[in-house]
Write an enzyme that holds these catalytic residues in place. Sequence first.
Site, PDB file in Angstrom:
ATOM      1  N   VAL A  97       5.880 -30.014  -5.866  1.00 36.17           N
ATOM      2  CA  VAL A  97       4.520 -30.478  -6.126  1.00 36.17           C
ATOM      3  C   VAL A  97       4.369 -31.928  -5.675  1.00 36.17           C
ATOM      4  CG1 VAL A  97       4.202 -28.895  -8.054  1.00 36.17           C
ATOM      5  CG2 VAL A  97       5.106 -31.171  -8.500  1.00 36.17           C
ATOM      6  N   LEU A 139      10.881 -32.429  -9.571  1.00 35.57           N
ATOM      7  CA  LEU A 139      10.862 -32.460  -8.114  1.00 35.57           C
ATOM      8  C   LEU A 139      10.469 -31.120  -7.513  1.00 35.57           C
ATOM      9  CD1 LEU A 139      14.123 -34.497  -7.372  1.00 35.57           C
ATOM     10  CD2 LEU A 139      11.774 -35.337  -7.591  1.00 35.57           C
ATOM     11  N   GLU A 140      10.332 -30.123  -8.344  1.00 34.19           N
ATOM     12  CA  GLU A 140       9.996 -28.796  -7.828  1.00 34.19           C
ATOM     13  C   GLU A 140       8.623 -28.360  -8.339  1.00 34.19           C
ATOM     14  OE1 GLU A 140      13.435 -26.047  -7.383  1.00 34.19           O
ATOM     15  OE2 GLU A 140      14.548 -27.598  -8.474  1.00 34.19           O
ATOM     16  N   MET A 141       8.567 -27.689  -9.484  1.00 35.96           N
ATOM     17  CA  MET A 141       7.281 -27.179  -9.962  1.00 35.96           C
ATOM     18  C   MET A 141       6.691 -28.034 -11.083  1.00 35.96           C
ATOM     19  SD  MET A 141       8.556 -23.237  -9.607  1.00 35.96           S
ATOM     20  CE  MET A 141       7.037 -22.308  -9.768  1.00 35.96           C
TER      21      MET A 141
END
Length: 345
Positions: A97, A139-141
């Site tokens: 994101v 760092l991802e969702m």
Amino acid sequence: MDAAALRTRRRRRGHGPRLLLGLALAAAGLAALPWLAGAAATATGAPAAADLPALRVELGRRLFFDPLLSSDRSTSCASCHRPERAFADDVPVSAGVGGRLGRRNTPSVLNVAARTSMFWDGRAETLEEQAIFPIENPLEMDLPLEQALARLNADPSYRAAFEAAYGGPATARSLGRALAAYQKTLESGDSPYDRYARGDDGAISEAARRGRLLFIGKGKCADCHSGEDFTSDRFRNIGLYDGAGLADRGRGEVTGNPADDGQFKVPSLRNVAVTAPYMHNGMFATLREVLEYYNDPDRVVPGAHGRDASMSGPLGLDAQELDDLEAFLVSLTDARYAPLLEARR
């Protein structure tokens, strides 16, 4: 059931139905299936027990492709584990994101049903546990689990799907189980080498046959990449840790043991020719770079800490042997991804 027993059962029963289901669902992307309408039901209206596996797989597929599980609704599991890239990615590290870059290269989620640990550092022991980490990872969702569950349970369609598949609203456990149920259908076992192993002597080239012998022998590849999926499911330090420019501790970050610094999970080599770039940090762009590294690690990373003793010196492979070894690795590519081989040439 241990990994060996699971593999034996899969071989006896055949990959066909599960593989076809996984392929159809991946190809369909976000297309909805009639996973509630038309399902056989008991007299009380609940799904029959025989229908539950299919309901759970379809729910997991839907979740895998749905950006609802990210904070800004922009990123799904499939954003990084891309079906058209053998459920891996084609960049050193994927963006989550807000364009935030992750720490490590995205591994494929094909052939993960029998794995005994997840992530490069093994911080999850099961697929069900692994499924939650990317949702919460900033760092991802970047979506706290409580918010993810609230979104799912506020959605009438998802609430009905979880009720049908797991007998209640979405919970951390049922969310992980659903995503794992889908991932367990993502099998890959129709490569030229598989056909060769089943008795088709013409399925692979002479170069690939020579490469297979090098893989087992002089190249020492099979020391780590063994078994049906070409992975020992262990952690090894292959020399990509020097505490400075290469400072990712890997397994040591999880265990807290300095002896584990620089150790990373041995990945499967199925479809390896189409899942570049390579290593936990994506530092090698081509298979040839990987092979040249193993052939003489000190030339690439002269100051490695704790490199495995099996890599204490150069392998001494000449150019022809490197070509042959690469040909064998290419032969591990599933027929579905053969077009990607053409694109890389």
